[in-house]
Design an enzyme around this catalytic site. Structure first.
Site, short mmCIF file in Angstrom:
data_model
loop_
_atom_site.label_atom_id
_atom_site.label_comp_id
_atom_site.label_asym_id
_atom_site.label_seq_id
_atom_site.Cartn_x
_atom_site.Cartn_y
_atom_site.Cartn_z
N CYS A 380 -3.81 6.84 4.49
CA CYS A 380 -2.67 7.18 3.41
C CYS A 380 -3.13 6.30 2.45
O CYS A 380 -3.85 6.85 1.59
CB CYS A 380 -1.44 6.80 4.24
SG CYS A 380 -0.07 7.66 3.26
N HIS A 513 -0.97 9.83 9.08
CA HIS A 513 -0.96 8.25 9.63
C HIS A 513 -1.51 8.75 11.21
O HIS A 513 -0.62 9.04 11.96
CB HIS A 513 0.33 7.51 9.64
CG HIS A 513 0.67 6.90 8.61
ND1 HIS A 513 0.35 5.78 8.24
CD2 HIS A 513 1.34 7.39 7.49
CE1 HIS A 513 0.64 5.49 7.07
NE2 HIS A 513 1.53 6.42 6.34
N GLU A 515 -2.49 7.13 13.67
CA GLU A 515 -1.92 6.00 14.49
C GLU A 515 -0.91 6.34 15.36
O GLU A 515 -0.73 5.91 16.39
CB GLU A 515 -2.02 4.77 13.79
CG GLU A 515 -0.83 4.24 12.86
CD GLU A 515 -1.23 4.66 11.38
OE1 GLU A 515 -2.17 5.58 11.23
OE2 GLU A 515 -0.62 4.25 10.57
N1 GLN Z 1 2.45 4.41 -1.56
C1 GLN Z 1 1.79 5.67 -1.19
C2 GLN Z 1 2.67 6.83 -1.31
O1 GLN Z 1 3.82 6.81 -1.40
C3 GLN Z 1 1.22 5.41 0.26
C4 GLN Z 1 2.08 5.36 1.36
C5 GLN Z 1 1.60 5.06 2.65
O2 GLN Z 1 0.37 4.51 2.81
N2 GLN Z 1 2.17 5.21 3.74
O3 GLN Z 1 1.94 7.67 -1.32
#
Ligand code: GLN
Length: 538
Positions: A380, A513, A515
């Site tokens: 992410c 994600h 995970e």
């Molecule tokens: N801050 C980034 C976004 O909002 C990544 C968010 C995250 O890593 N979950 O896109």
């Protein structure tokens, strides 16, 4: 017919209610029963989505896009049952529902009170969305005696009274300390905690005693006598060597047997504990280690990256190596120290994150991994940082950045409506942030013959998301010409989901994600592959 099992905790917090509930759920599921797990949290936030990991550990995301308590992660990892939005409730959500209804005149001029209006809403939640489950295990957050959890305890008391004792079971988890000075195991805190529970009208049916060592029969008898629980229902849980041993330990203590006996049910088949035995053995006996550096903002806080830590361990189990996590605070990462700090590191991981602090350290670390061919996984925010690094250092866009962090940058990462055809202009960014996240399961299609395609062995995947910003797709060609491939895209080709580097042994960034979907008994392919690459590094 659903039967409801309520799990409360006493004496101290962090006794492992989540793990106990998850282990019991596994044992029941493995005997052919359909199980559902739910969590009731006594805090006033409507959900944990806006809480800092410093406050509450990781925010766990479900398939249907709920931002929930991290205990739901335990539940999913142990049972492989996907949680839903309706499986986590907080005091904040209950009150906000009740107040909304009151404003709409939904209470017909009545005085709205904790009992019955709040407790009724809690009872509705307990039963909501239940179809053909045999068991619904509801964990109540906090410790008995807390002011906050009182409405929940009262609600489950009423619930049991209405549904009948034959359909409801109360399990109370307590702590039984060992006092070194007197060489004694002490049952008094348990007695007090149960007394507290009984004063609110709940008589536990099973007491699980968490202890550092085995509790002698005499002490168990004492707990049975003072707490009014049959001796066979005083169950001990001694600290396990690895959490994967918990289902085995609860089975040996006959927790599932006593639960079934209470409900006058028979075991449909013997629970299969072999997979847990197998991975416990691997975890305890593996000598070979790989060092994985995690660079993030909350690395020193236990539980801030709970699912991620777990997924890496699962990858280690798959490859029969111990994963040694080296946690590096991105704030403290100086450019000139990177080489030294990463000397013995075989893989680098940048997890999800929000906000500017520590980002330059992350970008420098990614540059190091790219240039020195160290396996790299960006998740992410980590993927977004990899895009920025590549744009700055390979595409020579010096002002490349994310509009989350710098409104005057060249937004290679931005809100989807921020760039024009040429991909450079920022249009109105001062939007309300609430409710604008991409949350939950989204599909991605994978490019043929890409590394990610080989890893997943599939053309399409579905993974969980939790982010607001996206990779600027309008400059995709520039990246690809220089060797950074957009190998996973949303089905409409608009949103880059996965990037990978050509001419690098293992360099992958994912917008989602992974995970959240890794399980100890079925490690996620991305983590298995990442750890394999780390194992083969140097
Ligand atoms: N801050 C980034 C976004 O909002 C990544 C968010 C995250 O890593 N979950 O896109």
């Amino acid at each position: 017919m659903a039967r409801f099992i309520f799990v409360t905790g006493g004496v101290v917090s962090s006794l492992g209610k989540g793990l106990s509930s998850a282990s019991l759920a596994y044992l029941l599921k493995s005997q052919g029963y359909k199980v559902r797990l739910r969590k009731m949290d006594p805090y006033l936030n409507v959900d944990p989505g806006t809480m800092s990991p410093f406050q509450h550990g990781e925010v766990f995301v479900t398939d249907d896009g709920a931002e929930t308590d991290l205990d739901l992660g335990h539940y999913e990892r142990f049972t492989n049952i996907s949680s839903k939005q309706s499986d986590n409730i907080t005091t904040g959500r209950i009150y906000s529902d009740v107040i909304k209804r009151e404003r709409k005149g939904g209470y017909l001029g009545k005085t709205v009170q904790v009992i019955p209006h709040i407790t009724n809403r809690i009872k509705e939640f307990i039963k909501k969305d239940i179809t053909n489950e045999d068991f619904v295990i509801c964990e109540i957050g906090g410790t008995v005696g807390d002011i906050e959890s009182l409405p929940f305890i009262e609600a489950i008391r009423q619930f049991s009274n209405e549904e009948g004792r034959s359909k409801t079971l109360f399990i109370h988890l307590t702590f039984v300390p060992f006092l070194k000075s007197s060489d004694e195991i002490k049952t008094k805190p348990t007695q007090h905690s149960v007394k507290e529970l009984r004063s609110i009208g709940i008589q536990p049916d099973i007491i699980i005693c968490r202890s550092q060592q085995s509790i002698p029969l005499d002490q168990r008898k004492k707990i049975s006598l003072f707490c009014n629980v049959p001796i066979d229902n005083v169950i001990e849980t001694i600290d396990v060597r690895t959490i994967y041993e918990a289902p085995i330990s609860f089975f040996n203590q006959k927790l599932d047997k006593q639960v079934l006996k209470y409900f006058k049910l028979k075991s449909k088949k013997r629970p299969n504990l072999n997979p847990w035995k197998k991975i416990t053995k691997i975890v305890l006996n593996t000598k070979k280690t790989v060092n994985i550096a995690i660079i993030g903002k909350y690395v020193n806080l236990k539980d801030a990256y709970k699912s991620l830590d777990e997924a890496l361990i699962h990858g280690g189990i798959y490859n029969k190596v111990k994963v040694n996590l080296i946690r590096i605070e991105s704030d403290n990462l100086k450019k000139n120290e990177i080489k030294k700090k990463f000397k013995n590191v075989s893989g680098l991981l940048i997890p999800g994150g929000f906000g500017k602090r520590g980002t330059e350290g992350k970008i420098s670390a990614i540059k190091f991994a790219r240039e020195n061919k160290v396996p790299f996984l960006g998740i992410c925010f980590g993927m977004q940082m990899a895009i920025i690094e590549f744009a700055r250092n390979q595409l020579k866009i010096k002002k490349a950045g994310s509009s989350e962090l710098d409104k005057n940058c060249y937004p290679v990462i931005g809100l989807i409506n921020e760039w024009d055809k040429d991909g450079i202009k920022i249009k109105g960014t001062d939007k309300d942030l609430g409710g604008t996240m991409r949350l939950g399961l989204y599909e991605a299609k994978l490019r043929n013959n890409s590394a990610i395609n080989r890893i997943y062995k599939s053309k399409t995947i579905k993974e969980r998301h939790r982010h607001r910003y996206e990779v600027n797709n309008t400059i995709k060609d520039k990246f690809e010409k220089k060797g950074l491939i957009f190998s996973g895209m949303s089905p409409d080709d608009k949103l880059p989901e996965i990037i990978e580097l050509k001419n690098h042994p293992w360099f992958i960034g994912v917008q989602f994600h992974p995970e959240f979907k890794s399980r100890p008994l079925s490690p996620h392919p991305l983590f298995s592959s990442f750890i394999k690459a780390a194992k083969n590094h140097k």
